[in-house]
Scaffold this active site. Structure first.
Site, PDB file in Angstrom:
ATOM      1  N   CYS A   2       0.834  -1.194   0.000  1.00  0.00           N
ATOM      2  CA  CYS A   2       0.000   0.000   0.000  1.00  0.00           C
ATOM      3  C   CYS A   2       0.873   1.249   0.000  1.00  0.00           C
ATOM      4  CB  CYS A   2      -0.928   0.090   1.200  1.00  0.00           C
ATOM      5  SG  CYS A   2      -2.150  -1.189   1.275  1.00  0.00           S
ATOM      6  N   ARG A  27       6.296  -0.534  -4.023  1.00  0.00           N
ATOM      7  CA  ARG A  27       5.832  -1.139  -2.780  1.00  0.00           C
ATOM      8  C   ARG A  27       4.924  -2.346  -3.027  1.00  0.00           C
ATOM      9  NH1 ARG A  27       6.606   2.215   1.533  1.00  0.00           N
ATOM     10  NH2 ARG A  27       4.838   1.435   2.715  1.00  0.00           N
ATOM     11  N   TRP A  74      -2.664  -2.999  -1.735  1.00  0.00           N
ATOM     12  CA  TRP A  74      -2.213  -4.397  -1.802  1.00  0.00           C
ATOM     13  C   TRP A  74      -3.207  -5.164  -0.953  1.00  0.00           C
ATOM     14  CZ3 TRP A  74      -0.287  -8.411   1.253  1.00  0.00           C
ATOM     15  CH2 TRP A  74       0.480  -9.376   0.597  1.00  0.00           C
ATOM     16  N   ASN A  98      -3.193   2.597   5.030  1.00  0.00           N
ATOM     17  CA  ASN A  98      -2.215   1.519   4.908  1.00  0.00           C
ATOM     18  C   ASN A  98      -2.126   0.852   6.274  1.00  0.00           C
ATOM     19  OD1 ASN A  98       0.027  -0.095   4.568  1.00  0.00           O
ATOM     20  ND2 ASN A  98       1.481   1.601   4.390  1.00  0.00           N
ATOM     21  N   GLY A  99      -2.252  -0.485   6.315  1.00  0.00           N
ATOM     22  CA  GLY A  99      -2.166  -1.189   7.591  1.00  0.00           C
ATOM     23  C   GLY A  99      -3.338  -2.137   7.731  1.00  0.00           C
ATOM     24  N   GLU A 478      20.158 -17.010  -1.195  1.00  0.00           N
ATOM     25  CA  GLU A 478      19.766 -15.726  -1.777  1.00  0.00           C
ATOM     26  C   GLU A 478      19.629 -15.847  -3.298  1.00  0.00           C
ATOM     27  OE1 GLU A 478      18.396 -13.257  -0.917  1.00  0.00           O
ATOM     28  OE2 GLU A 478      18.862 -11.688  -2.346  1.00  0.00           O
ATOM     29  N   LYS A 482      16.164 -15.073  -5.356  1.00  0.00           N
ATOM     30  CA  LYS A 482      16.133 -14.062  -6.414  1.00  0.00           C
ATOM     31  C   LYS A 482      15.495 -14.630  -7.664  1.00  0.00           C
ATOM     32  CE  LYS A 482      16.589 -11.371  -4.811  1.00  0.00           C
ATOM     33  NZ  LYS A 482      16.655 -10.612  -3.597  1.00  0.00           N
ATOM     34  N   GLU A 485      11.573 -15.419  -7.191  1.00  0.00           N
ATOM     35  CA  GLU A 485      10.632 -14.309  -7.004  1.00  0.00           C
ATOM     36  C   GLU A 485      10.413 -13.488  -8.269  1.00  0.00           C
ATOM     37  OE1 GLU A 485      11.711 -11.233  -4.167  1.00  0.00           O
ATOM     38  OE2 GLU A 485      13.818 -11.545  -4.569  1.00  0.00           O
ATOM     39  N   HIS A 501      20.475 -37.246   0.927  1.00  0.00           N
ATOM     40  CA  HIS A 501      19.547 -37.739   1.963  1.00  0.00           C
ATOM     41  C   HIS A 501      18.090 -37.587   1.532  1.00  0.00           C
ATOM     42  CE1 HIS A 501      22.872 -38.480   4.605  1.00  0.00           C
ATOM     43  NE2 HIS A 501      23.351 -37.296   4.290  1.00  0.00           N
ATOM     44  N   LYS A 600       7.169  -4.420  -1.572  1.00  0.00           N
ATOM     45  CA  LYS A 600       8.512  -4.057  -1.134  1.00  0.00           C
ATOM     46  C   LYS A 600       8.613  -3.982   0.381  1.00  0.00           C
ATOM     47  CE  LYS A 600      12.730  -2.724  -1.871  1.00  0.00           C
ATOM     48  NZ  LYS A 600      13.645  -3.795  -2.283  1.00  0.00           N
TER      49      LYS A 600
HETATM   50  C1  F6R Z   1      13.392 -10.324  -1.636  1.00  0.00           C
HETATM   51  C2  F6R Z   1      13.046  -9.292  -0.698  1.00  0.00           C
HETATM   52  C3  F6R Z   1      12.352  -9.688   0.547  1.00  0.00           C
HETATM   53  C4  F6R Z   1      12.772  -8.791   1.720  1.00  0.00           C
HETATM   54  C5  F6R Z   1      11.924  -9.100   2.957  1.00  0.00           C
HETATM   55  C6  F6R Z   1      12.359  -8.285   4.153  1.00  0.00           C
HETATM   56  O1  F6R Z   1      14.084  -9.808  -2.728  1.00  0.00           O
HETATM   57  O2  F6R Z   1      13.281  -8.138  -0.918  1.00  0.00           O
HETATM   58  O3  F6R Z   1      12.562 -11.035   0.857  1.00  0.00           O
HETATM   59  O4  F6R Z   1      14.123  -8.996   1.990  1.00  0.00           O
HETATM   60  O5  F6R Z   1      10.580  -8.844   2.678  1.00  0.00           O
HETATM   61  O6  F6R Z   1      12.238  -6.930   3.907  1.00  0.00           O
HETATM   62  P1  F6R Z   1      13.000  -5.857   4.777  1.00  0.00           P
HETATM   63  O7  F6R Z   1      14.465  -6.040   4.524  1.00  0.00           O
HETATM   64  O8  F6R Z   1      12.502  -4.538   4.318  1.00  0.00           O
HETATM   65  O9  F6R Z   1      12.671  -6.159   6.212  1.00  0.00           O
END
Ligand code: F6R
Length: 605
Positions: A2, A27, A74, A98-99, A478, A482, A485, A501, A600
């Site tokens: 949001c 976001r 969102w 937002n919330g 990681e 990447k 997602e 295993h 985000k």
């Molecule tokens: C993946 C990504 C998310 C964030 C997670 C935590 O690319 O960006 O997995 O790392 O949502 O977000 P923050 O770091 O803002 O707490």
């Protein structure tokens, strides 16, 4: 998750609101809307889908007026739809939110009893109607009454028809800033939304209220007393929040990693030694910890995994890494002798924030690694190491991860030295190597074309494995996240030695494997695991360090990173893994910067 904007000034507010919302697209959202004060009436335009859908609507009818609020939603309560989109309210009071309002059903039941009708499935509509119910001609008193009754998190932008020249804002547990320009003032969830108009803004504290007109902003504390607030100046400009010639924010941000890492480490070096005293970390404090917990979500948690290997290896302190949403409910054994490190790019992640409060309640010392200045986690933690990535717009985190690792190196070296596990000379030597990392990141980017080639081979895969041992395993988590997602290809990262295993039964010629084998001490063992998957038909891409060799026929493709000591390979290896994910997403035609269903800043549980 949001985005909220608000505008009062001299321009057509619909244009400003849509422009400002476009800066918050990162976001994550599934619908958008605005409310504009048009000749004394609140006029709402909203619809499901991307901002372009809203633009199309506004091309048919654009409300005219210089006061308004806007929102990207969102979905949480109720599916994405025109009706559920914000703003919500009626002719008298209209809001964006937002919330999550936890007691909305209770409030709804009460309001139904008072004769109100509801059109949406949202929790937000109950707040709008409750404002209407309590409205007595005094917006500030009304808003206070309402926030005293609602439970949960909120950032609210509010318009009252009887106050056509102003908007109101209040927040709790959701981000909100108020920006002051020349003859115009704004409201936003984040700084990029305001940069086109001004760099000056105010951080709203919990339950502070702002009353915003074109040439004045009044702030009130939670007891309704007027207060003065300190103005903040954004330390980055529009350019930092624009693509600057790159096809996507993600690619731009991958290229910015070298600079971001320099900015994070260089000011924290004194006489060749790490110096985190500006963050409240003294040698005395760093000596005393029994145990360290690292708590975070997603990519930030993966940075924590690398941190565990580093701290345990060099500082010999026991480290547990937790996913924040698990930590907060698993009743962890915490004491005053423990350090809890919270890692968060946004500083607003709901689960990480809750974990921080839990740690504080148990008396543990808390240290936050945060990128966004003034965010909740940064404000609530005992100590904070700001990572200096600058604004990260792409939903998939890249440079924020690199700077989290950079900060982790600084902390590890300082911890190891303070606890007598490394000498001053060793510490200086590590710091010298860390200082060389930004240039080596730039050099690593030279593998771009190879990554593009590898991506072209992954396009049709349904599933992938990432394997590695030790730090390579932590890092491959990681890489795997990447890829999945942003390209929507399923992938998993696995400890290379654990494959046999169970998981190796999945390996066929249809399952490509990306093997990270940069740890010289574990190299032979990892190569044995690579051979195990190769002999089951997998196409194998291997990431090695310059100077390392792998037998002919074991790898289908080799990507090399520059030569560095084992502990530094994650911060370089992540670059090809990010690029492979990026190009796979581009070649598949996915929305790289705004992958489906993701946000985000994850401000809900
Ligand atoms: C993946 C990504 C998310 C964030 C997670 C935590 O690319 O960006 O997995 O790392 O949502 O977000 P923050 O770091 O803002 O707490």
């Amino acid at each position: 998750m949001c985005g909220i904007v608000g505008y009062v000034g001299k321009r057509n507010s619909a244009d400003v609101l849509v422009d400002a919302l476009s800066k918050l697209e990162y976001r994550g959202y599934d619908s958008a809307g605005i409310a504009v004060m048009e000749q004394g009436d609140i006029v709402v335009e909203k619809c499901q889908g991307k901002l372009d859908n809203l633009r199309e609507r506004l091309a048919v009818h654009k409300p005219q007026g210089m006061v308004g609020i806007g929102h990207t939603r969102w979905a949480t309560h109720g599916e994405p739809s025109d009706i559920n989109s914000h703003p919500h309210g009626n002719k008298r009071v209209t809001i964006v939110h937002n919330g999550i309002i936890e007691n909305y059903l209770e409030i709804k039941e009460f309001l139904l009893g008072q004769g109100y009708h509801f059109v949406s499935e949202t929790d937000t509509e109950t707040v709008a109607k409750l404002l209407d119910y309590y409205y007595d001609g005094n917006p500030i008193k009304t808003i206070h009454k309402v926030v005293n009754e609602i439970r949960g998190s909120y950032a609210l932008g509010i318009m009252f028809r009887e106050f056509p020249d102003r908007i109101f804002a209040i927040r709790k547990d959701s981000p909100l800033i108020v920006a002051s320009g020349e003859g115009e003032n704004l409201l936003a969830s984040d700084v990029p939304a305001i940069l086109k108009y001004t760099k000056n803004y105010y951080l709203m504290e919990e339950n502070e209220l702002a009353e915003i007109t074109a040439d004045q902003i009044n702030f009130y504390d939670p007891h309704m007393n007027p207060i003065e607030k300190e103005v903040q100046v954004a330390n980055f400009d529009m350019e930092a929040a624009e693509k600057g010639g790159f096809a996507h924010f993600m690619l731009k941000e991958i290229y910015e990693q070298s600079k971001a890492v320099s900015t994070t480490i260089l000011p924290r070096i004194k006489d060749g030694m790490p110096d985190l005293s500006e963050c409240g970390l003294t040698a005395e404090l760093l000596k005393g910890f029994r145990k360290i917990f690292i708590v975070a979500c997603g990519t930030a948690m993966h940075a924590g995994m690398v941190g565990k290997y580093l701290i345990e290896r060099l500082a010999r302190i026991d480290v547990t890494v937790d996913i924040a949403s698990e930590f907060r409910y698993r009743d962890p054994i915490l004491s005053e002798d423990d350090l809890v490190i919270l890692i968060s790019q946004s500083g607003e992640t709901a689960d990480t924030k809750a974990a921080l409060h839990l740690a504080k309640d148990h008396g543990a010392k808390t240290l936050a690694f945060v990128n966004v200045k003034g965010s909740s986690i940064a404000r609530d933690a005992d100590m904070v190491i700001y990572t200096h990535a600058g604004p990260e717009i792409s939903v998939a985190s890249t440079k924020a991860y690199a700077v989290q690792l950079a900060a982790m190196y600084l902390l590890t070296f300082e911890l190891a030295y303070a606890n007598g596990k490394i000498s001053k000379e060793e510490c200086r030597s590590y710091m010298e190597q860390l200082t060389a990392i930004p240039d080596l990141i730039t050099k690593t980017l030279e593998v771009k074309e190879e990554c593009q080639f590898v991506a072209s081979k992954l396009l049709n895969a349904e599933s992938l494995l990432y394997i590695g041992r030790g730090l390579d395993y932590a890092l491959s988590m990681e890489g795997s996240l990447k890829l999945k997602e942003i390209s929507y290809i399923h992938s998993e990262s696995y400890a290379a030695g654990e494959l046999k295993h169970g998981t190796i039964s999945l390996v066929t010629d249809q399952m490509p494997v990306i093997a990270v084998a940069t740890q010289t001490d574990l190299f032979e063992k990892t190569v044995s695991n690579i051979k195990e998957v190769k002999s089951r038909g997998a196409k194998v891409i291997v990431v090695l360090k310059d100077g390392m060799k792998i037998e002919e026929g074991v790898a289908d493709h080799v990507i090399k990173i520059p030569q560095v000591e084992n502990i530094f390979t994650p911060i370089l290896t992540v670059v090809p893994l990010q690029l492979i994910a990026y190009y796979t997403s581009v070649l598949k035609g996915c929305d790289v910067d705004k992958p489906r269903n993701l946000a985000k800043s994850v401000t809900v549980e």
